[in-house]
Every structure is written in C-alpha cells, then in structure tokens.
Design an enzyme around this catalytic site. Structure first.
Site, PDB file in Angstrom:
ATOM      1  N   ARG A   8       0.859  -1.175   0.000  1.00 39.99           N
ATOM      2  CA  ARG A   8       0.000   0.000   0.000  1.00 39.99           C
ATOM      3  C   ARG A   8       0.898   1.229   0.000  1.00 39.99           C
ATOM      4  NH1 ARG A   8      -3.491  -2.712  -1.382  1.00 39.99           N
ATOM      5  NH2 ARG A   8      -5.555  -3.092  -0.490  1.00 39.99           N
TER       6      ARG A   8
ATOM      7  N   GLU B 105      -3.424   7.767  -4.448  1.00 37.74           N
ATOM      8  CA  GLU B 105      -3.743   7.323  -5.816  1.00 37.74           C
ATOM      9  C   GLU B 105      -5.051   7.959  -6.311  1.00 37.74           C
ATOM     10  OE1 GLU B 105      -3.851   3.065  -5.535  1.00 37.74           O
ATOM     11  OE2 GLU B 105      -1.740   2.941  -4.972  1.00 37.74           O
TER      12      GLU B 105
ATOM     13  N   HIS C 269      -1.064   0.681  -9.919  1.00 42.13           N
ATOM     14  CA  HIS C 269      -1.701  -0.253  -8.977  1.00 42.13           C
ATOM     15  C   HIS C 269      -2.341  -1.423  -9.729  1.00 42.13           C
ATOM     16  CE1 HIS C 269      -3.705  -0.544  -4.753  1.00 42.13           C
ATOM     17  NE2 HIS C 269      -3.373  -1.739  -5.221  1.00 42.13           N
TER      18      HIS C 269
END
Length: 324
Positions: free
Chosen positions: A231, A260, A278
């Site tokens: 993360r 993000e 991601h």
C-alpha cells in the site's frame, strides 16, 4: 420472495457490478448526496460489496441498521472501518490466496525492471540511441540479497521466485514465521541494512503506516532498490522522493502510492524509478478468481451465516470469545 438488498460501493469492475445485480436487489452508493440516500435506503441494505478503492467508513456502516456482512474484493481491507463493523457484529471478508501469484509476479517484474533498467533501455532503442552507442551496464537480481517486509502468502510467493534466481532471502514481519528457511530481522531498518533490495508486501493500515521511513531508506542506501506492491501508506512517500532525488537510494519500483491516482511529479522525472498504476493483481485470471470468491463469501454468509475467507480479526475475536 424478495431478494436481499446489497449496496455496491464504487468503484467496482463492470463484471462485479453486474454480477451483484444479477443475484441480488442492488443499490449503488452515490458520490453525491450520500446522507439523504442512506436515510432513504439504509434500512433495506443487508450486505455491502466493495473494493480497496471504495471507502466503507463508520458513517456508512452506522447508517445501515440491518447490515450483516461486508464482502471486500481484495486481500487488503484498510478501506473498511473494521472496528466499527465488528463492534456491531458485522462480518467482513476479503479475497486472500487467489491473487498471490499475480502480485508476486509484479513484484519480481518491478525489481527486474529497475535493476536491469528495462524501461529506460526500451526508450533508448525507440529513440534511435542504439545506433550512436551502447547502453550502460546494469546490475543483476540473480544472487543478490533480498529482504521481504511481510512474509505472508504473497511474501512467501515472492521468496519462492527469488530462490529460483539464487537470491539470499531474509524477512521482517510482526512475528517470526515458523518453518521457513529465511533469516529473520527484528526490524525493518535492520532488514534494510542487510540487503541489496527490499520488497514491501505488508498490509496497509495504521500499524504499518510509514513503516518504510527515512531510517529504513538510508539503511538500504544509495545502491539499494525498494519495491512496493503493498500500500502507498506503507512508505513515507516524502522521504522516498527525497532519498531518490538526493541519491541516498539507488532506485524504486512502485505499484502503489500515497494518494492514488496522484503520483509525485518528482518520481515521474527519475529514470531509476519504475511506476505502475496499482496493477499488481490486474490479470484476467486473478480478477475472475477474486470476483468469484467475493460473491461466494457473500452467498455463503447470506445462506449459512459463515464466510469462506473471513478477515483475521474475525477469527481472533472468535478465539478470544472461546477462551473467555
């Protein structure tokens, strides 16, 4: 007979969105006007389906008086206020196991891309630079020392791949993992000081926030490489940018970021950094398996009151209750 009402919390893939609608009466949590929506429809909802990108906070949970289960499409679940859910006896599931290989492949791809400068070399050829001279030498992943932050399922899948490269693997986790052949480091900084490459794969959340801080980055050093497939919150992003810009860290391969989809411009300007949007688990095969497990968890709870893959906190609560 009416079907259970499931609240879909965006973003969801079209496939998951449609599958929920096919099996249940479905509502979509709107981006605007949520208080009014929840006041009108909250009592109807017995289940939530969400992904890592969809926040299920205490406000949403407490506005749903008949909520019984939250089925999360993803192995990480820091998008959910778990204490608020468990305090009400609401079950929470995730999708562990089915995405291990895809994320492990991504971690290795990032490490290879940074060490062998794959992206830069590709651009070198495309720009016609090869005709004007040879590409600079790079460094190998094979036989290097690699530290893994978080030796869970994905961490062990990464370690297995690295063994095939002849790498020396060590790790740091909250607790030493029994039965593994890898050296254990007592802290993230201690691990970083002993390796050439560091791969972060710990869960997100408050307990791991900024686990990779300036101390860890400086311990990894100017020839070290950081890979993050965990993360964005796991890494102190400001400290990472500073270490890279100042040359105190050798390079980074990043699939996740602090806010993000925003990515610091300074990272995009560096040629010793590889950036992915991601996509660690973003394969057709893995997303289909994640979707199936999410739906199976939801169906299992609504049919029998049991989950196939409850989050660890639920098991811990059951153990404490059993020992009381």
């Amino acid at each position: 007979m009416s079907r259970p009402t499931v609240l879909r919390v965006p973003p969801l893939s079209p496939q998951l969105h449609d599958a929920v609608g096919e099996q249940y009466d479905a509502l979509d949590l709107p981006a605007e006007g949520r208080p009014a929506f929840l006041a009108e429809h909250g009592a109807e909802v017995v289940a939530i389906v969400c992904t890592n990108g969809g926040q299920v906070d205490a406000g949403v949970i407490n506005a749903l008086p008949n909520l019984r289960v939250i089925a999360n499409h993803g192995v990480g679940y820091d998008n959910i206020d778990v204490p608020a859910a468990l305090a009400r006896g609401i079950a929470v599931s995730n999708t562990p196991g089915v995405l291990d290989d895809a994320v492990a492949d991504t971690a290795l791809a990032l490490l290879l891309a940074v060490r062998r400068r794959v992206v830069v070399a590709d651009l070198f050829v495309r720009a016609g630079e090869w005709q004007r001279g040879e590409f600079p030498l790079t460094t190998e992943v094979s036989r290097s020392r690699v530290g893994i932050l978080g030796l869970g399922r994905i961490g062990r899948a990464i370690a297995t791949r690295l063994e095939a490269f002849g790498c020396t693997v060590s790790y740091h986790s909250r607790h030493e993992v029994p039965g593994v052949p890898y050296a254990y480091a007592a802290s993230a900084a201690e691990l970083a000081a002993s390796v050439d490459n560091l791969v972060a794969v710990v869960p997100g959340g408050a307990s791991t926030a900024a686990l990779v801080d300036r101390e860890v980055l400086d311990a990894l050093g100017p020839t070290g490489v950081l890979v993050n497939v965990a993360r964005g919150s796991v890494v102190d992003q400001d400290a990472l940018v500073a270490a890279l810009v100042e040359g105190r860290l050798g390079g980074a391969g990043l699939d996740v970021f602090a806010a993000e989809p925003e990515v610091p411009a300074a990272l995009a300007d560096l040629d010793n950094v590889v950036l992915l949007p991601h996509v660690g688990s973003a394969t057709h095969e893995t997303r289909a398996a994640m979707r199936a497990l999410t739906l199976d968890n939801l169906a299992s709870w609504l049919d029998t009151g049991t989950l196939l893959t409850p989050i660890p906190e639920m098991s811990e609560m059951s153990e404490r209750a059993g020992g009381a």
